[in-house]
Design a protein around this motif. Structure first.
Motif, short mmCIF file in Angstrom:
data_model
loop_
_atom_site.label_atom_id
_atom_site.label_comp_id
_atom_site.label_asym_id
_atom_site.label_seq_id
_atom_site.Cartn_x
_atom_site.Cartn_y
_atom_site.Cartn_z
N LEU A 220 -27.21 -28.49 -80.45
CA LEU A 220 -27.89 -28.47 -81.75
C LEU A 220 -27.95 -27.07 -82.36
N TYR A 221 -28.58 -26.16 -81.68
CA TYR A 221 -28.81 -24.82 -82.25
C TYR A 221 -28.24 -23.76 -81.32
N LEU A 222 -27.41 -22.91 -81.89
CA LEU A 222 -26.79 -21.82 -81.13
C LEU A 222 -27.47 -20.50 -81.51
N SER A 223 -27.84 -19.74 -80.50
CA SER A 223 -28.45 -18.43 -80.71
C SER A 223 -27.38 -17.35 -80.82
N CYS A 224 -27.59 -16.37 -81.68
CA CYS A 224 -26.72 -15.19 -81.72
C CYS A 224 -27.54 -13.96 -81.36
N ASP A 225 -27.13 -13.23 -80.34
CA ASP A 225 -27.89 -12.06 -79.87
C ASP A 225 -26.96 -10.89 -79.59
N PRO A 226 -27.44 -9.67 -79.84
CA PRO A 226 -26.62 -8.48 -79.60
C PRO A 226 -26.08 -8.41 -78.16
N LEU A 227 -26.89 -8.88 -77.23
CA LEU A 227 -26.52 -8.83 -75.82
C LEU A 227 -25.20 -9.53 -75.52
N MET A 228 -24.82 -10.49 -76.36
CA MET A 228 -23.63 -11.30 -76.10
C MET A 228 -22.37 -10.46 -75.98
N GLN A 229 -22.37 -9.31 -76.66
CA GLN A 229 -21.14 -8.51 -76.66
C GLN A 229 -20.70 -8.10 -75.26
N PHE A 230 -21.67 -7.98 -74.35
CA PHE A 230 -21.29 -7.55 -73.00
C PHE A 230 -20.46 -8.60 -72.29
N VAL B 50 -29.97 -24.79 -77.93
CA VAL B 50 -30.88 -25.93 -77.77
C VAL B 50 -29.98 -27.17 -77.88
N ALA B 51 -30.17 -28.13 -77.00
CA ALA B 51 -29.30 -29.31 -76.97
C ALA B 51 -30.11 -30.55 -76.64
N LYS B 52 -29.48 -31.70 -76.89
CA LYS B 52 -30.13 -32.98 -76.57
C LYS B 52 -29.31 -33.65 -75.48
N VAL B 53 -29.99 -34.15 -74.46
CA VAL B 53 -29.29 -34.82 -73.36
C VAL B 53 -28.87 -36.21 -73.82
N LEU B 54 -27.56 -36.49 -73.68
CA LEU B 54 -27.05 -37.83 -74.03
C LEU B 54 -26.92 -38.70 -72.78
N ASP B 55 -26.54 -38.07 -71.67
CA ASP B 55 -26.39 -38.81 -70.42
C ASP B 55 -26.64 -37.83 -69.28
N PHE C 168 -31.16 -11.38 -91.42
CA PHE C 168 -32.56 -11.00 -91.60
C PHE C 168 -33.39 -11.95 -90.75
N GLY C 169 -33.88 -11.46 -89.65
CA GLY C 169 -34.58 -12.31 -88.68
C GLY C 169 -33.60 -12.83 -87.65
N LYS C 170 -34.13 -13.66 -86.78
CA LYS C 170 -33.34 -14.20 -85.67
C LYS C 170 -32.16 -15.04 -86.19
N GLN C 171 -30.95 -14.70 -85.74
CA GLN C 171 -29.75 -15.40 -86.21
C GLN C 171 -29.52 -16.69 -85.41
N VAL C 172 -29.52 -17.82 -86.14
CA VAL C 172 -29.32 -19.12 -85.50
C VAL C 172 -28.18 -19.85 -86.22
N VAL C 173 -27.36 -20.56 -85.46
CA VAL C 173 -26.34 -21.43 -86.06
C VAL C 173 -26.73 -22.88 -85.73
N VAL C 174 -26.87 -23.70 -86.78
CA VAL C 174 -27.16 -25.12 -86.56
C VAL C 174 -25.84 -25.84 -86.47
N VAL C 175 -25.58 -26.53 -85.37
CA VAL C 175 -24.33 -27.25 -85.24
C VAL C 175 -24.57 -28.74 -85.49
N ALA C 176 -25.73 -29.22 -85.12
CA ALA C 176 -26.10 -30.61 -85.44
C ALA C 176 -27.61 -30.68 -85.55
N HIS C 177 -28.08 -31.52 -86.46
CA HIS C 177 -29.53 -31.76 -86.52
C HIS C 177 -29.80 -32.93 -85.58
N GLU C 178 -31.00 -32.98 -85.04
CA GLU C 178 -31.29 -34.03 -84.06
C GLU C 178 -30.97 -35.41 -84.63
#
Lengths: 344, 344
Positions: free
Chosen positions: B51-61, B102-107, B334-344
């Motif tokens: 559902l929601y993907l976080s983007c953080d500076p730490l990822m570059q490592f 953040v994800a939703k369990v399907l199975d 501006f603020g926490k960077q989030v990517v929405v891939v699907a809404h619940e």
């Protein structure tokens, strides 16, 4: 043999002016005054005969203009330690002619001290001192069955610094990898011995001309360093940071390489603090004197059983003070530098 | 509407190769595969819809060659976190296409997770993920009466970082003087709010072009700084060291100014650590998850009562991932960077 009530001559070492950069012998001169060996009627002053004078790198901060570059108050804004020490030794008019002494009480109006007691603490650079204003910085010596000069070092400030650094700041555990810079210094040699007695793996460096510090550390610490006792700064610290382990601890007692520089060297590897969850902590013996009895309980038996040794570099006579002090900054001493002004 | 057992298309973002320096959008490309929405018979895998993907500076490592300059293993030799995260999201063959979701369990074949549960943790950059090898890095979401995207940040990694940084590392007390760099970032904005709620005096800096940092700090902190939350490094850290108080604490979460440099900037004022008995300590959220329930107890009521606010910069679609990620390094968000891939 002097007696209480005598008026005697009293040699003093005086600084001509604030010191700039490293101290030189010519920054000080010897003068002779007189002193009456009796505390004034009704006062709670203490009159002492000075025996052993300690020489420590830290003293340079009190020789410089307090608020000036690398002066004491520059690094400790708002601290009253400088004033306390001046008051302790009646030295308002001279700069910095005070430091750690072992002395014998000749006369006392103070309930905690009596004639014949030995004390250690902050006293003026002179043969006899009347300590009038405070005794905050004087400690009565309870154990006299060890060399009294030890209270200028292993049983005094250097000892408390080592004890606090090891048990309260660096906290190495048995089997951990411990590295100590300036390992032959007054503090380093003690920390090294405590670490060995506690079952750590211990490596120390002493004024090395080693070119590739990083490679040297990797050779001695293939698994990395758990605890580093920092006395040096500069490239040594940068190389240590590269070689620290996760959850490592750096106990910062001092960084002698930087004390006389107009511009300090930059440390480039601080990123490792964040990545390896390193704790780097500065400390001073002054915050730990509630532990002094516990410290003596630990160290006195080791000294008496010769499980702990302590190297002193002893010179004789107040006249030798300037050369001994100046020698510290060119590593002329071997072991803790002490000046004997009088034998008991 | 997809159902368990369906075979569906699955968009994925893939890195072409290890990234050098700052990531560029062209370092990634979008591809589409298929996935069967069912865990294999008898496995304890979990199949999730992301559902929601976080983007953080730490990822570059994790985008750089692990052992190379500024790569993850360069700073964390011997750590198995990198492998754990790769395993967690079945990504052995690609570099770094995983991070906090953040994800939703399907199975689910795993006893701790069932269909319909929401989870957060380390997952691949794709629409659906089969998590087969470990669930060490997945946490079941117990409280769904707040925006679920919050578990990418304030209720997830950034939240735990802030909580641990404040209560376990920096430990500011009521009335103390607190300074926060990158104060609008995912962690900084939370620490600032906690500090205010705890009764501290709080000042934050946000990407300032301020020339004389030392003078600015003296103006805002005439009495000096008790606790500094470090996210920046370089000149900011040097100026803070000059302005720290005795017994000050520096909680080192990161030093973003240094992450993309071939040679790191030197910090010149570390002497103050020794002189002012400062503690500087690196930390990571990962060492504090035993406190996660306690953290939620503190923060959830604040969020529900709107005593704590949290700014998110949300973009839509997996396709927007590369631009969102790259934007972090030029402060486009501006603020926490989030990517929405699907809404619940």
């Amino acid at each position: 043999m002097v007696r209480v009530g005598d008026e005697v001559s009293n040699k003093q070492l005086i600084f001509r002016d604030y010191v700039i950069g490293s101290p030189k012998e010519s920054d000080m001169y010897l003068t002779t005054g007189t002193i009456k060996l009796k505390v004034p009627e009704g006062s709670n002053a203490v009159l002492v005969k000075n025996l052993y004078l300690s020489c420590d790198p830290l003293m340079q901060f009190f020789m410089r203009k307090a608020e000036g570059p690398n002066g004491y108050l520059y690094y400790n804004p708002g601290s009253n330690l400088f004033q306390t020490m001046l008051y302790a030794c009646d030295s308002e008019l001279v700069i910095c002619n005070f430091w750690v002494w072992v002395a014998k009480v000749l006369d006392s109006g103070h309930p905690e001290f009596k004639a014949g007691d030995f004390v250690w603490g902050i006293i003026g650079w002179e043969e006899y001192s009347l300590i009038t204003k405070t005794t905050d910085t004087l400690i009565k010596i309870q154990h006299t069955d060890v060399p009294l000069s030890y209270y200028t070092g292993i049983l005094g400030m250097s000892g408390m610094t080592s004890y606090a650094g090891f048990y309260e700041v660096g906290t190495p555990k048995k089997g951990e990898y411990v590295f100590i810079s300036a390992a032959s210094g007054a503090v380093g040699q003690l920390i090294g011995q405590i670490a060995k007695l506690e079952g750590c793996y211990v490596v120390g460096s002493v004024g090395s001309k080693q070119k590739d510090l990083n490679a040297a550390l990797k050779r001695y610490f293939p698994e990395g360093i758990d605890v580093y006792f920092e006395h040096v700064g500069d490239k040594m610290l940068d190389s240590v940071l590269l070689n620290m382990r996760h959850h490592g601890r750096i106990a910062v007692c001092g960084m002698i390489s930087q004390y006389n520089l107009d511009e300090h060297k930059g440390i480039k590897n601080l990123l490792h603090i964040g990545f390896k969850w390193i704790q780097m902590k500065g400390y001073t013996h002054r915050n730990y004197y509630h532990l002094y009895p516990k410290f003596l309980d630990l160290v006195l038996p080791y000294i008496k059983e010769k499980k702990m040794v302590y190297v002193e570099d002893i010179v004789e006579g107040l006249e030798s003070g300037p050369a001994a002090l100046v020698g510290l900054f060119s590593s002329r001493n071997f072991g803790k530098q002490v000046v004997v002004v009088a034998h008991e």
